[in-house]
Design a protein around this motif. Structure first.
Motif, PDB file in Angstrom:
ATOM      1  N   LYS B  44       2.710   1.447  -2.424  1.00  0.00           N
ATOM      2  CA  LYS B  44       2.312   2.291  -1.308  1.00  0.00           C
ATOM      3  C   LYS B  44       1.855   1.461  -0.094  1.00  0.00           C
ATOM      4  CE  LYS B  44      -1.130   5.184  -2.292  1.00  0.00           C
ATOM      5  NZ  LYS B  44      -1.776   6.389  -2.891  1.00  0.00           N
ATOM      6  N   VAL B  45       1.041   0.444  -0.347  1.00  0.00           N
ATOM      7  CA  VAL B  45       0.475  -0.310   0.787  1.00  0.00           C
ATOM      8  C   VAL B  45       1.428  -1.382   1.315  1.00  0.00           C
ATOM      9  CG1 VAL B  45      -1.918   0.134   0.118  1.00  0.00           C
ATOM     10  CG2 VAL B  45      -0.777  -1.963  -0.694  1.00  0.00           C
ATOM     11  N   THR B  46       2.490  -1.664   0.559  1.00  0.00           N
ATOM     12  CA  THR B  46       3.410  -2.721   1.012  1.00  0.00           C
ATOM     13  C   THR B  46       4.701  -2.159   1.592  1.00  0.00           C
ATOM     14  OG1 THR B  46       4.274  -2.897  -1.246  1.00  0.00           O
ATOM     15  CG2 THR B  46       2.560  -4.466  -0.613  1.00  0.00           C
ATOM     16  N   LYS B  47       4.869  -0.850   1.495  1.00  0.00           N
ATOM     17  CA  LYS B  47       6.121  -0.251   1.966  1.00  0.00           C
ATOM     18  C   LYS B  47       6.056  -0.032   3.469  1.00  0.00           C
ATOM     19  CE  LYS B  47       9.248   3.573   1.199  1.00  0.00           C
ATOM     20  NZ  LYS B  47       9.410   4.923   0.683  1.00  0.00           N
ATOM     21  N   GLU B  48       6.851  -0.787   4.203  1.00  0.00           N
ATOM     22  CA  GLU B  48       6.830  -0.657   5.660  1.00  0.00           C
ATOM     23  C   GLU B  48       7.249   0.748   6.080  1.00  0.00           C
ATOM     24  OE1 GLU B  48       7.921  -3.805   8.310  1.00  0.00           O
ATOM     25  OE2 GLU B  48       8.125  -5.187   6.614  1.00  0.00           O
ATOM     26  N   GLY B  49       6.526   1.263   7.050  1.00  0.00           N
ATOM     27  CA  GLY B  49       6.818   2.610   7.522  1.00  0.00           C
ATOM     28  C   GLY B  49       6.017   3.673   6.785  1.00  0.00           C
ATOM     29  N   SER B  50       5.500   3.324   5.602  1.00  0.00           N
ATOM     30  CA  SER B  50       4.676   4.284   4.846  1.00  0.00           C
ATOM     31  C   SER B  50       3.361   4.509   5.586  1.00  0.00           C
ATOM     32  CB  SER B  50       4.406   3.710   3.447  1.00  0.00           C
ATOM     33  OG  SER B  50       3.083   3.997   3.023  1.00  0.00           O
ATOM     34  N   PRO B  51       2.812   5.740   5.498  1.00  0.00           N
ATOM     35  CA  PRO B  51       1.527   5.983   6.170  1.00  0.00           C
ATOM     36  C   PRO B  51       0.396   5.153   5.555  1.00  0.00           C
ATOM     37  CG  PRO B  51       2.168   7.858   4.789  1.00  0.00           C
ATOM     38  CD  PRO B  51       3.337   6.927   4.811  1.00  0.00           C
ATOM     39  N   TYR B  52       0.637   4.617   4.376  1.00  0.00           N
ATOM     40  CA  TYR B  52      -0.384   3.822   3.688  1.00  0.00           C
ATOM     41  C   TYR B  52      -0.169   2.315   3.858  1.00  0.00           C
ATOM     42  CZ  TYR B  52      -1.374   8.294   1.502  1.00  0.00           C
ATOM     43  OH  TYR B  52      -1.698   9.603   1.288  1.00  0.00           O
ATOM     44  N   PHE B  53       0.829   1.942   4.642  1.00  0.00           N
ATOM     45  CA  PHE B  53       1.149   0.521   4.801  1.00  0.00           C
ATOM     46  C   PHE B  53      -0.062  -0.263   5.335  1.00  0.00           C
ATOM     47  CE2 PHE B  53       2.685  -3.070   7.387  1.00  0.00           C
ATOM     48  CZ  PHE B  53       3.386  -3.758   6.414  1.00  0.00           C
ATOM     49  N   VAL B  54      -0.298  -1.426   4.728  1.00  0.00           N
ATOM     50  CA  VAL B  54      -1.397  -2.298   5.156  1.00  0.00           C
ATOM     51  C   VAL B  54      -0.796  -3.652   5.527  1.00  0.00           C
ATOM     52  CG1 VAL B  54      -3.530  -3.442   4.434  1.00  0.00           C
ATOM     53  CG2 VAL B  54      -3.030  -1.124   3.642  1.00  0.00           C
ATOM     54  N   LYS B  55      -1.159  -4.160   6.699  1.00  0.00           N
ATOM     55  CA  LYS B  55      -0.646  -5.462   7.126  1.00  0.00           C
ATOM     56  C   LYS B  55      -1.059  -6.534   6.118  1.00  0.00           C
ATOM     57  CE  LYS B  55      -2.722  -5.050  11.080  1.00  0.00           C
ATOM     58  NZ  LYS B  55      -3.338  -5.389  12.391  1.00  0.00           N
ATOM     59  N   PRO B  56      -0.205  -7.520   5.882  1.00  0.00           N
ATOM     60  CA  PRO B  56      -0.529  -8.543   4.874  1.00  0.00           C
ATOM     61  C   PRO B  56      -1.915  -9.156   5.062  1.00  0.00           C
ATOM     62  CG  PRO B  56       1.730  -8.810   5.600  1.00  0.00           C
ATOM     63  CD  PRO B  56       1.142  -7.716   6.454  1.00  0.00           C
ATOM     64  N   GLU B  57      -2.312  -9.458   6.308  1.00  0.00           N
ATOM     65  CA  GLU B  57      -3.606 -10.128   6.486  1.00  0.00           C
ATOM     66  C   GLU B  57      -4.781  -9.255   6.078  1.00  0.00           C
ATOM     67  OE1 GLU B  57      -1.395  -9.462   8.887  1.00  0.00           O
ATOM     68  OE2 GLU B  57      -2.357  -8.967  10.792  1.00  0.00           O
ATOM     69  N   GLU B  58      -4.540  -7.951   5.931  1.00  0.00           N
ATOM     70  CA  GLU B  58      -5.631  -7.062   5.510  1.00  0.00           C
ATOM     71  C   GLU B  58      -5.552  -6.699   4.032  1.00  0.00           C
ATOM     72  OE1 GLU B  58      -5.595  -3.841   8.335  1.00  0.00           O
ATOM     73  OE2 GLU B  58      -6.238  -5.163   9.957  1.00  0.00           O
ATOM     74  N   ARG B  59      -4.583  -7.291   3.340  1.00  0.00           N
ATOM     75  CA  ARG B  59      -4.462  -7.016   1.896  1.00  0.00           C
ATOM     76  C   ARG B  59      -5.412  -7.921   1.109  1.00  0.00           C
ATOM     77  NH1 ARG B  59       2.064  -7.075   1.810  1.00  0.00           N
ATOM     78  NH2 ARG B  59       2.327  -5.525   3.464  1.00  0.00           N
ATOM     79  N   ILE B  60      -6.691  -7.568   1.174  1.00  0.00           N
ATOM     80  CA  ILE B  60      -7.727  -8.353   0.500  1.00  0.00           C
ATOM     81  C   ILE B  60      -8.034  -7.696  -0.837  1.00  0.00           C
ATOM     82  CG2 ILE B  60     -10.128  -9.146   0.645  1.00  0.00           C
ATOM     83  CD1 ILE B  60      -8.497 -10.400   2.847  1.00  0.00           C
ATOM     84  N   ALA B  61      -7.961  -8.467  -1.905  1.00  0.00           N
ATOM     85  CA  ALA B  61      -8.322  -7.957  -3.235  1.00  0.00           C
ATOM     86  C   ALA B  61      -9.430  -8.831  -3.797  1.00  0.00           C
ATOM     87  CB  ALA B  61      -7.111  -7.973  -4.161  1.00  0.00           C
ATOM     88  N   THR B  62     -10.491  -8.200  -4.302  1.00  0.00           N
ATOM     89  CA  THR B  62     -11.623  -8.957  -4.829  1.00  0.00           C
ATOM     90  C   THR B  62     -11.764  -8.710  -6.327  1.00  0.00           C
ATOM     91  OG1 THR B  62     -13.117  -7.162  -4.191  1.00  0.00           O
ATOM     92  CG2 THR B  62     -12.894  -8.999  -2.652  1.00  0.00           C
ATOM     93  N   PHE B  63     -12.041  -9.780  -7.043  1.00  0.00           N
ATOM     94  CA  PHE B  63     -12.149  -9.727  -8.502  1.00  0.00           C
ATOM     95  C   PHE B  63     -13.488 -10.296  -8.956  1.00  0.00           C
ATOM     96  CE2 PHE B  63      -7.728  -8.787  -9.656  1.00  0.00           C
ATOM     97  CZ  PHE B  63      -7.087  -9.020  -8.446  1.00  0.00           C
ATOM     98  N   ASP B  64     -14.210  -9.505  -9.724  1.00  0.00           N
ATOM     99  CA  ASP B  64     -15.334 -10.053 -10.461  1.00  0.00           C
ATOM    100  C   ASP B  64     -14.790 -11.101 -11.443  1.00  0.00           C
ATOM    101  OD1 ASP B  64     -17.963 -10.146 -11.770  1.00  0.00           O
ATOM    102  OD2 ASP B  64     -16.881  -9.170 -13.410  1.00  0.00           O
ATOM    103  N   ASN B  65     -15.629 -12.031 -11.872  1.00  0.00           N
ATOM    104  CA  ASN B  65     -15.142 -13.035 -12.825  1.00  0.00           C
ATOM    105  C   ASN B  65     -15.554 -12.746 -14.278  1.00  0.00           C
ATOM    106  OD1 ASN B  65     -13.859 -15.483 -13.629  1.00  0.00           O
ATOM    107  ND2 ASN B  65     -15.875 -16.460 -13.711  1.00  0.00           N
TER     108      ASN B  65
END
Lengths: 328, 328
Positions: B44-65
């Protein structure tokens, strides 16, 4: 190969095509010693098989902001923002008319204000930077940056950046470096323009910070900026900020004042090829001339150390063909 | 085009060729709801043109360790490191024989040690983590990681990581995400293995930290680790750590305990598509089973919120085909 695949490959090719050639990249640098030193260093650490070769992931370059990437006269721009913000807030704070140091600002008496020293400065920083959420602060700063203009040049503050340094950022990034800001300035303030202005994303900005408080408001989480210092990223704080935020020692560091001395020491103390550069503000005509005696951007001990250790010192007057970029 | 140009372009093509296809990437995930939710979000967030598209620089994912990327039983691995370190240092500290809580550790009396509560834990953390330089600490941790083995499985600690999460990291990165650790663990401890183990470079590790002191020793700068807390990156501290270190709100966050609740709240409160996931340790056979009543990795309030808000909850038992990677 799908369309997406082709697009990605094409984007890769374009990204690669960004010139890595110094003569095309460093157009605003005169052909003097600093440019030669930069190019020689970059070629040395990027040449595979060279004893000085550094893997791309370790090509960390750190840049001070005030006086190194953008100007810092007649006062730090962030402090100008704070002053403007206090003036904008004054109507909501009638009590400020009788309260130091705000009364002096409202009366336009900068001399009386400055007589209050650091205490007055901190009061203005607290009034302008805290008691609001991080999202609110972000919006306020961005609004200011869009409209406020420098008192001497009439430029937007984001146009008070140094063209040669913009070219340098692009040049080292094209050579696989990851560029970071490491500045005494407020980290949230700088992140409002660093990406658009310097191509440096928020997560590569290290700066001073205040404490934050997590709160639920109407079922939504917010972060409130508190009037307490969390970390000061200046002088000895710069290597500490580098260690805490980046976790890798830079191989190149760029500054302009005694506040950068420890960052340059920390950078050059690592193994292998290292590069340290100081920008010397000696161009009263095109910018400002100040160094050992200046209250802003004092360059004294770090300059002596630069001479003693062979760090590169840039004369803005002699080494930079252009100072500021064209206005938009 | 020079040879270097060709090489770079080729590297680009290779990097691109890393599979972005979920079925090839998430091999250790069963074909159950969590995998489907992950894939659906990423598409959803990587599909260009989708209303949910997120630019790569804003694709931040955080993981607890701890408990999210690697195991945390029977005790946090960093605390095991601290205990081992105290034992290794004991011969240099004869005074510890008569000093709480070290006497209990030397005597192997964990029950008496644990009776000392947080005070005892902090004493051990200070003795093992401070009073040395950052470079010394780095070496000590890396030596320990190379040799120390988990008491139950006999694996190296870096082999106690979750294979499905390694695949998930690779999968989201192949889709343009930038992956960060945001953990209560010590930032310098985690940086000793995060790059090699998870592909997460030091500058993308956010964690708890102690104060540092910049010092000159024999004309060389060092950073000394002090026994004072600088920042605790847990619970409310996680959104604060994210704001301070990353400066961008994640669009996806992954945790396993109540310590991650605020990070997931902060992440999902942003605009657009958001993703929150909790790993539930319910596999006593292949790993451990613990949740609401556990002193380590307690999952209670965050679980209730996950159910109420529709966050994804992974059952290690049902949703993961494999837990740990093959040993080397």
């Amino acid at each position: 190969m799908k369309m997406k695949a082709l697009t990605t490959l094409f984007a890769c090719a374009i990204a690669f095509a960004t010139t890595t050639n110094a003569d095309d990249a460093l157009l605003s640098w005169n052909d003097t010693a600093p440019k030669k030193a930069i190019v020689s260093f970059v070629e040395k650490v990027t040449k595979e098989g060279s004893p000085y070769f550094v893997k791309p992931e370790e090509r960390i370059a750190t840049f001070d902001n005030d006086g190194t990437l953008w100007a810092e006269q007649p006062i730090y721009f962030q402090f100008q923002f704070a002053l403007d913000r206090v003036k904008a807030l004054a109507p909501q704070h009638p009590e400020w008319k009788n309260k130091e140091p705000f009364n002096h600002l409202i009366a336009g008496d900068m001399k009386a204000f400055l007589a209050g020293g650091e205490k007055s400065v901190m009061a203005v920083m607290a009034a302008s930077h805290t008691g609001i959420t991080t999202d609110e602060f972000d919006k306020i700063v961005k609004d200011w940056l869009r409209t406020a203009r420098h008192p001497k040049t009439g430029r937007l503050y984001t146009e008070m950046v140094y063209q040669p340094m913009l070219e340098l950022l692009t040049y080292v990034r094209a050579n696989g470096f990851k560029t970071f800001i490491v500045s005494g300035g407020g980290v949230e303030f700088m992140r409002c323009f660093a990406e658009q202005t310097y191509g440096i994303p928020p997560e590569q900005v290290v700066g001073s910070s205040g404490k934050l408080k997590f709160e639920m408001r109407d079922g939504k989480p917010v972060l409130v900026k508190l009037p307490e210092v969390q970390f000061i990223d200046d002088k000895q704080g710069k290597p500490i900020g580098i260690e805490t935020f980046i976790g890798r020692r830079p191989i190149a560091a760029f500054g302009n004042s005694d506040g950068d001395q420890q960052m340059l020491e920390w950078t050059t103390a690592g193994n292998g090829a290292r590069f340290a550069l100081l920008v010397h503000h000696d161009d009263a005509e095109r910018e400002w001339a100040y160094d050992r005696k200046s209250s802003i951007g004092k360059l004294d001990k770090a300059w002596d150390e630069a001479v003693a250790k062979g760090w590169t010192v840039v004369s803005m007057k002699d080494d930079w063909a252009t100072i500021f970029p064209p206005t938009k």
